[in-house]
Design an enzyme around this catalytic site. Sequence first.
Site, short mmCIF file in Angstrom:
data_model
loop_
_atom_site.label_atom_id
_atom_site.label_comp_id
_atom_site.label_asym_id
_atom_site.label_seq_id
_atom_site.Cartn_x
_atom_site.Cartn_y
_atom_site.Cartn_z
N THR A 51 8.11 -4.27 1.52
CA THR A 51 7.10 -3.39 1.52
C THR A 51 6.64 -2.94 -0.01
O THR A 51 7.04 -3.43 -0.84
CB THR A 51 7.74 -2.17 2.46
OG1 THR A 51 8.44 -1.28 1.47
CG2 THR A 51 8.21 -2.57 3.58
N CYS A 52 5.73 -1.89 -0.10
CA CYS A 52 5.34 -1.63 -1.29
C CYS A 52 6.56 -0.85 -2.23
O CYS A 52 6.43 -0.51 -3.24
CB CYS A 52 4.02 -0.65 -1.31
SG CYS A 52 4.51 0.77 -0.31
N ARG A 54 10.05 -1.34 -1.41
CA ARG A 54 11.47 -1.90 -1.09
C ARG A 54 11.35 -3.23 -0.51
O ARG A 54 10.43 -3.67 -0.02
CB ARG A 54 12.24 -0.80 0.23
CG ARG A 54 11.76 -1.25 1.42
CD ARG A 54 12.42 -0.67 2.49
NE ARG A 54 12.40 0.90 2.36
CZ ARG A 54 13.65 1.65 1.96
NH1 ARG A 54 14.52 0.87 1.57
NH2 ARG A 54 13.38 2.74 1.74
N SER A 99 12.99 6.41 3.37
CA SER A 99 11.49 6.07 2.84
C SER A 99 11.22 7.26 1.72
O SER A 99 11.80 8.15 1.75
CB SER A 99 10.55 6.35 3.93
OG SER A 99 11.05 5.27 5.12
N GLN A 110 6.96 -2.68 10.12
CA GLN A 110 7.06 -3.49 9.23
C GLN A 110 8.50 -4.34 9.57
O GLN A 110 8.53 -5.38 9.28
CB GLN A 110 7.50 -2.77 7.90
CG GLN A 110 6.16 -2.38 7.21
CD GLN A 110 6.26 -1.26 5.99
OE1 GLN A 110 7.50 -0.62 5.96
NE2 GLN A 110 5.50 -1.00 5.29
N GLY A 179 -8.65 -3.05 -0.17
CA GLY A 179 -7.74 -3.71 0.89
C GLY A 179 -8.00 -2.96 2.33
O GLY A 179 -8.32 -1.99 2.51
N GLY A 181 -5.72 -4.07 4.94
CA GLY A 181 -4.35 -4.24 5.99
C GLY A 181 -4.13 -2.93 6.27
O GLY A 181 -4.67 -2.02 6.42
N MET A 183 -1.86 -0.68 5.14
CA MET A 183 -2.20 0.35 4.23
C MET A 183 -3.43 0.82 4.08
O MET A 183 -3.83 2.22 3.85
CB MET A 183 -1.35 0.19 2.90
CG MET A 183 -1.01 1.15 2.40
SD MET A 183 0.01 2.29 2.83
CE MET A 183 1.65 1.09 2.67
N GLY A 184 -4.45 0.04 3.80
CA GLY A 184 -5.77 0.42 3.80
C GLY A 184 -6.35 1.03 5.10
O GLY A 184 -6.92 2.26 4.89
#
Length: 424
Positions: A51-52, A54, A99, A110, A179, A181, A183-184
């Site tokens: 992930t962004c 980890r 997190s 995820q 972006g 996805g 997250m976007g």
Amino acid sequence: MTHALFSPFTIAGISHHTASVADMESVRFPDEEAFLTRAGDWFKGVILLQTCNRIEIMVHGNADLLGTFLESEGRAGWQMWKDADALSHLLDLAAGLDSMVIGEDQILGQLRKSLSLSESMSVADPLITLCINKAIHAGSEARRISGINRGAVSIGSAAVLLAEEQLGSLAGRHILVLGTGEMGVLVTQALAAKQLSAIYVANRTFDRAQCLAEKVHGTAVPMADLYRYLTMSDVIICCTAAPHPVIKVQEVMEALKGRSWPLDHSRRPLIIVDIAQPRDVEEDVGKIPGVCLYTIDDLRKVNDDTAQFRKEAAEKVREFLDQELVQFIRLFNRKAADELLATLHSWAEQIRIRERDRALSRLSGCDDRVRDVTDDLTRVLTRKLLTDVTLTIRTCAERGEMKIAEDLVGAITRGENICSRTYD
């Protein structure tokens, strides 16, 4: 009840707790499928979670072997959890306790995505599949009983809060989201309530940019026009999955030349929040006068007004997970015992069939009834001979005594290696 496991399970991880964005980029696996293919030759089961903030590698195998494998991959600096500690860490992950934004929901999706990829590549064995599914279920239940995910709890919403802290308010601002996805989507959802003057959505696939922009009454931006819209924006939030930087120094410097509005008394600052991994923005962009570049490392400082509530809720989650761990270990050991017993019974069945056929060959001219009786007899004898062994192995599983169980199997098979230890 013992906390020993009946079969080895290990997690190697690097996260925002111990590493910077640059550190995580250096050990990231850009080709996940290629990594899983290589790892599948070493371990019975493997999961890669990236992930962004980890990178976690979970394997059905022991820590020494995982360490050797990572060395062969040229990756160092990992924190290791093994056996019951690894199961506990996995529960913490799924519940959002580990997190950056405590209680965030995205980790559940995820984990599902990582498991799905491993399953599609046939590197998720029944034991590691059980681990991920159990963790997802426990994580969902932890949120239900505690409300730890209440409020703005995602990296995307934290990025919006960071931009808001820097500007005082986002009302009347122009925001560019790069972006589309997961997250976007989270970023645009968080922006929707901020009374913006305009929200622009850019993506390599223009149709996806249009789809997301329509949902928030924004404007879709072709990538070819990215820097023109950068000139008009107060904030850029970057969250693509590109393997290389999308926003570069030279282009930003050119775009900034036309940035001042006629009524501006001074050049407006440009806020860029890069939450992509690997990074979307070249590092030196942050050195350009008038540009403030923030990364995931800066999200730790965000003043989230729901953080105190989630911290208190985390205590309730911890109590729940401590109870879940006991059940998790029991399920894990039972599944591991089932795999060992399936192997043993398969070995015994091969012997039964061989000896049955040998006996029938000596009874030349026997009819079907004799064949059926002989088959039933050998089947019953095999089952009865394995009954006590099966019970003993299940007892060993409850106690986490894998070595005793394997020694017992070795004695029965006269040392024949029916349980490969390649992955131990």
